[in-house]
Design a protein around this motif. Structure first.
Motif, PDB file in Angstrom:
ATOM      1  N   ASP A  34      -4.732  -4.925  14.019  1.00 59.55           N
ATOM      2  CA  ASP A  34      -4.415  -2.849  13.545  1.00 59.55           C
ATOM      3  C   ASP A  34      -2.933  -2.879  13.383  1.00 59.55           C
ATOM      4  OD1 ASP A  34      -6.910  -3.712  12.325  1.00 59.55           O
ATOM      5  OD2 ASP A  34      -7.963  -3.279  14.040  1.00 59.55           O
ATOM      6  N   LEU A  35      -2.799  -3.056  15.389  1.00 59.01           N
ATOM      7  CA  LEU A  35      -1.637  -2.508  15.392  1.00 59.01           C
ATOM      8  C   LEU A  35      -0.526  -2.993  14.037  1.00 59.01           C
ATOM      9  CD1 LEU A  35      -1.213  -2.646  19.334  1.00 59.01           C
ATOM     10  CD2 LEU A  35      -1.596  -0.771  17.770  1.00 59.01           C
ATOM     11  N   LEU A  36      -0.151  -3.772  13.883  1.00 54.52           N
ATOM     12  CA  LEU A  36       1.136  -4.111  13.605  1.00 54.52           C
ATOM     13  C   LEU A  36       0.888  -4.027  12.079  1.00 54.52           C
ATOM     14  CD1 LEU A  36       3.154  -7.106  13.286  1.00 54.52           C
ATOM     15  CD2 LEU A  36       0.728  -8.737  12.583  1.00 54.52           C
ATOM     16  N   THR A  37      -0.524  -4.158  11.144  1.00 53.06           N
ATOM     17  CA  THR A  37      -0.681  -3.839   9.479  1.00 53.06           C
ATOM     18  C   THR A  37      -0.251  -1.836   9.812  1.00 53.06           C
ATOM     19  OG1 THR A  37      -3.227  -3.372   9.883  1.00 53.06           O
ATOM     20  CG2 THR A  37      -3.092  -4.476   9.261  1.00 53.06           C
ATOM     21  N   ARG A  38      -0.882  -1.001  10.885  1.00 51.95           N
ATOM     22  CA  ARG A  38      -0.025   0.600  11.446  1.00 51.95           C
ATOM     23  C   ARG A  38       1.281   0.078  11.371  1.00 51.95           C
ATOM     24  NH1 ARG A  38      -2.406   1.712  15.763  1.00 51.95           N
ATOM     25  NH2 ARG A  38      -4.615   1.824  14.364  1.00 51.95           N
ATOM     26  N   ALA A  39       1.968  -0.456  11.300  1.00 51.14           N
ATOM     27  CA  ALA A  39       3.363  -0.415  11.673  1.00 51.14           C
ATOM     28  C   ALA A  39       3.876  -0.745  10.404  1.00 51.14           C
ATOM     29  CB  ALA A  39       4.301  -1.529  12.787  1.00 51.14           C
ATOM     30  N   LEU A  40       3.233  -2.069   9.188  1.00 53.95           N
ATOM     31  CA  LEU A  40       4.278  -2.056   7.981  1.00 53.95           C
ATOM     32  C   LEU A  40       3.643  -1.345   7.483  1.00 53.95           C
ATOM     33  CD1 LEU A  40       2.821  -6.103   9.289  1.00 53.95           C
ATOM     34  CD2 LEU A  40       5.625  -5.256   9.029  1.00 53.95           C
ATOM     35  N   GLY A  41       2.850   0.137   7.979  1.00 50.21           N
ATOM     36  CA  GLY A  41       1.927   0.876   6.386  1.00 50.21           C
ATOM     37  C   GLY A  41       1.067   0.762   5.683  1.00 50.21           C
ATOM     38  N   ALA A  42       0.296  -0.091   6.565  1.00 53.22           N
ATOM     39  CA  ALA A  42      -1.037  -0.448   5.563  1.00 53.22           C
ATOM     40  C   ALA A  42      -1.520   0.899   5.327  1.00 53.22           C
ATOM     41  CB  ALA A  42      -1.977  -1.011   6.567  1.00 53.22           C
ATOM     42  N   GLY A  43      -2.072   2.100   6.017  1.00 53.99           N
ATOM     43  CA  GLY A  43      -2.373   2.894   6.073  1.00 53.99           C
ATOM     44  C   GLY A  43      -2.216   3.926   4.764  1.00 53.99           C
ATOM     45  N   ARG A  44      -0.491   3.722   3.985  1.00 48.61           N
ATOM     46  CA  ARG A  44       0.266   4.686   2.712  1.00 48.61           C
ATOM     47  C   ARG A  44      -0.432   4.028   1.625  1.00 48.61           C
ATOM     48  NH1 ARG A  44       5.915   4.213   3.929  1.00 48.61           N
ATOM     49  NH2 ARG A  44       6.004   2.872   5.203  1.00 48.61           N
ATOM     50  N   VAL A  45      -0.418   2.285   1.870  1.00 50.75           N
ATOM     51  CA  VAL A  45      -0.933   1.315   0.880  1.00 50.75           C
ATOM     52  C   VAL A  45      -2.422   1.720   0.521  1.00 50.75           C
ATOM     53  CG1 VAL A  45      -0.996  -1.082   0.149  1.00 50.75           C
ATOM     54  CG2 VAL A  45       1.267   0.302   1.433  1.00 50.75           C
ATOM     55  N   HIS A  46      -2.661   2.003   1.793  1.00 59.96           N
ATOM     56  CA  HIS A  46      -4.572   2.065   1.525  1.00 59.96           C
ATOM     57  C   HIS A  46      -4.813   3.539   0.409  1.00 59.96           C
ATOM     58  CE1 HIS A  46      -5.791  -1.034   4.568  1.00 59.96           C
ATOM     59  NE2 HIS A  46      -5.281  -1.420   3.832  1.00 59.96           N
ATOM     60  N   SER A  47      -4.351   4.361   1.071  1.00 58.48           N
ATOM     61  CA  SER A  47      -4.156   5.475   0.095  1.00 58.48           C
ATOM     62  C   SER A  47      -3.659   5.006  -0.738  1.00 58.48           C
ATOM     63  CB  SER A  47      -3.690   6.839   0.988  1.00 58.48           C
ATOM     64  OG  SER A  47      -3.871   6.858   2.562  1.00 58.48           O
ATOM     65  N   ALA A  48      -2.434   4.733  -1.008  1.00 55.76           N
ATOM     66  CA  ALA A  48      -2.687   4.814  -2.755  1.00 55.76           C
ATOM     67  C   ALA A  48      -3.289   4.456  -4.004  1.00 55.76           C
ATOM     68  CB  ALA A  48      -0.847   4.294  -2.798  1.00 55.76           C
ATOM     69  N   LEU A  49      -4.018   3.137  -2.786  1.00 52.97           N
ATOM     70  CA  LEU A  49      -5.171   2.471  -3.747  1.00 52.97           C
ATOM     71  C   LEU A  49      -6.391   3.205  -3.734  1.00 52.97           C
ATOM     72  CD1 LEU A  49      -5.420  -0.617  -4.874  1.00 52.97           C
ATOM     73  CD2 LEU A  49      -6.337  -0.924  -3.495  1.00 52.97           C
ATOM     74  N   LEU A  50      -6.475   4.038  -3.063  1.00 56.75           N
ATOM     75  CA  LEU A  50      -8.281   4.667  -2.923  1.00 56.75           C
ATOM     76  C   LEU A  50      -7.998   5.453  -4.347  1.00 56.75           C
ATOM     77  CD1 LEU A  50      -9.233   4.845   0.252  1.00 56.75           C
ATOM     78  CD2 LEU A  50      -9.910   3.486  -1.526  1.00 56.75           C
ATOM     79  N   ARG A  51      -6.631   6.493  -4.207  1.00 50.10           N
ATOM     80  CA  ARG A  51      -6.492   7.473  -4.941  1.00 50.10           C
ATOM     81  C   ARG A  51      -6.461   6.728  -6.416  1.00 50.10           C
ATOM     82  NH1 ARG A  51      -1.872   9.298  -1.197  1.00 50.10           N
ATOM     83  NH2 ARG A  51      -0.572   7.404  -2.658  1.00 50.10           N
ATOM     84  N   GLN A  52      -5.932   5.818  -6.607  1.00 52.38           N
ATOM     85  CA  GLN A  52      -6.353   5.309  -7.967  1.00 52.38           C
ATOM     86  C   GLN A  52      -7.651   4.664  -8.432  1.00 52.38           C
ATOM     87  OE1 GLN A  52      -4.218   1.675  -7.953  1.00 52.38           O
ATOM     88  NE2 GLN A  52      -5.492   0.403  -8.904  1.00 52.38           N
ATOM     89  N   ALA A  53      -8.338   4.861  -7.008  1.00 50.51           N
ATOM     90  CA  ALA A  53      -9.960   4.228  -8.108  1.00 50.51           C
ATOM     91  C   ALA A  53     -10.312   5.795  -7.740  1.00 50.51           C
ATOM     92  CB  ALA A  53     -10.444   3.305  -6.628  1.00 50.51           C
ATOM     93  N   SER A  54     -10.206   6.590  -7.505  1.00 51.54           N
ATOM     94  CA  SER A  54     -10.402   7.706  -7.687  1.00 51.54           C
ATOM     95  C   SER A  54     -13.054   7.351  -7.382  1.00 51.54           C
ATOM     96  CB  SER A  54     -10.092   8.300  -9.056  1.00 51.54           C
ATOM     97  OG  SER A  54      -8.903   8.630  -9.413  1.00 51.54           O
ATOM     98  N   LEU A  55     -12.788   6.804  -6.698  1.00 51.28           N
ATOM     99  CA  LEU A  55     -14.184   7.015  -6.276  1.00 51.28           C
ATOM    100  C   LEU A  55     -15.214   8.436  -6.316  1.00 51.28           C
ATOM    101  CD1 LEU A  55     -13.651   4.363  -2.833  1.00 51.28           C
ATOM    102  CD2 LEU A  55     -14.044   3.822  -5.609  1.00 51.28           C
ATOM    103  N   THR A  56     -16.609   8.111  -6.723  1.00 49.84           N
ATOM    104  CA  THR A  56     -17.375   9.560  -6.176  1.00 49.84           C
ATOM    105  C   THR A  56     -17.936   9.281  -6.579  1.00 49.84           C
ATOM    106  OG1 THR A  56     -18.135   7.911  -8.796  1.00 49.84           O
ATOM    107  CG2 THR A  56     -16.098   9.914  -8.876  1.00 49.84           C
ATOM    108  N   PRO A  57     -19.101   9.544  -5.879  1.00 51.73           N
ATOM    109  CA  PRO A  57     -20.012   9.582  -5.325  1.00 51.73           C
ATOM    110  C   PRO A  57     -21.388   8.709  -6.245  1.00 51.73           C
ATOM    111  CG  PRO A  57     -19.974  12.036  -4.949  1.00 51.73           C
ATOM    112  CD  PRO A  57     -18.558  11.901  -6.019  1.00 51.73           C
ATOM    113  N   GLY A  58     -21.931   8.857  -5.164  1.00 49.51           N
ATOM    114  CA  GLY A  58     -23.069   6.698  -5.501  1.00 49.51           C
ATOM    115  C   GLY A  58     -21.762   5.628  -5.926  1.00 49.51           C
ATOM    116  N   ASP A  59     -20.654   5.608  -5.911  1.00 48.50           N
ATOM    117  CA  ASP A  59     -20.211   4.350  -6.300  1.00 48.50           C
ATOM    118  C   ASP A  59     -20.877   3.380  -6.065  1.00 48.50           C
ATOM    119  OD1 ASP A  59     -19.337   5.578  -8.397  1.00 48.50           O
ATOM    120  OD2 ASP A  59     -16.781   5.665  -7.623  1.00 48.50           O
ATOM    121  N   ARG A  60     -20.497   2.074  -5.558  1.00 50.29           N
ATOM    122  CA  ARG A  60     -21.394   1.392  -5.288  1.00 50.29           C
ATOM    123  C   ARG A  60     -19.810   0.160  -5.353  1.00 50.29           C
ATOM    124  NH1 ARG A  60     -25.292  -1.091  -9.273  1.00 50.29           N
ATOM    125  NH2 ARG A  60     -23.824   0.046 -10.717  1.00 50.29           N
TER     126      ARG A  60
END
Length: 226
Positions: A34-60
């Protein structure tokens, strides 16, 4: 950057006795993952991917190769009303993910390989995949793409991010190293869209960015036709 589906040659080449590649490459490295992936910027990548997905309530929502659950947990935080399932073949990574997610409703994990998902046809609205594909052998990639297509409902979407796309030496030092990595070669150019279209998806590139410590990272959206 999370755990990988079955890929015996690569896992054994890295000194593992598993038929999968552990989340951190080796079991002994898991405490630092977790420390390594955080240092490599995984959080920013995940955030961008989730903005792309635009999940809504009830989604599986299903994540394949969830590792220690970083993207799975981020998806739940982004949309508390969604039902999130994280899968990975690495039991040690899953145990860590379970501890990090303790007490969260609508969030669970299952041990599974990407090419043999234990879910019914059409059971999910979205599938997430981050930095998993380039670790897989070609036949495993094709089988995994077919399984993702199967478990998505018609109109459902795969949101995938990985190293690849229009990666060139001009993208920097990390990119030049990645261009020498045989596991990245199939991700270059039209490699990922071609793989997903062969499985039946309509696929488009959403974004492509250079992260200095990772290389060029490209985001794709693949839709199962309605």
């Amino acid at each position: 950057m999370d755990g990988m589906t079955k890929n015996t040659p690569l896992s054994q080449a890295m000194g593992n006795q598993h038929d999968y590649l552990p989340a951190a490459g080796r079991d002994s490295m898991l405490p630092f993952y977790d420390l390594l992936t955080r240092a490599l910027g995984a959080g920013r990548v995940h955030s961008a991917l989730l903005r792309q997905a635009s999940l809504t309530p009830g989604d599986r929502v299903l994540e394949i190769g969830c590792g220690t659950g970083n993207l799975t947990i981020a998806a739940k935080n982004a949309q508390p009303g969604a039902e999130i399932v994280g899968t990975d073949p690495d039991p040690l990574a899953l145990a860590r993910a379970e501890r990090k997610s303790k007490g969260r409703n609508g969030l669970r994990y299952e041990r599974a390989y990407g090419q043999a998902l234990p879910f019914p046809d059409g059971g999910f609205d979205h599938v997430l995949s981050a930095f998993m594909l380039h670790h897989l052998d070609p036949e495993v990639k094709e089988a995994t793409a077919a399984e993702v297509f199967r478990v998505l409902r018609p109109g459902g979407q795969l949101h995938l991010v990985d190293i690849g796309g229009n990666l060139t030496a001009a993208d920097g030092f990390s990119a030049r190293r990645m261009l020498k990595n045989p596991h990245v070669a199939a991700n270059l150019g039209d490699g990922i869209p071609s793989l997903l279209r062969k499985a039946g998806f309509d696929c488009e590139e959403v974004d492509s960015r250079v992260y200095p410590h990772v290389s060029r990272v490209t985001y794709f959206r693949a839709t199962r036709p309605a």
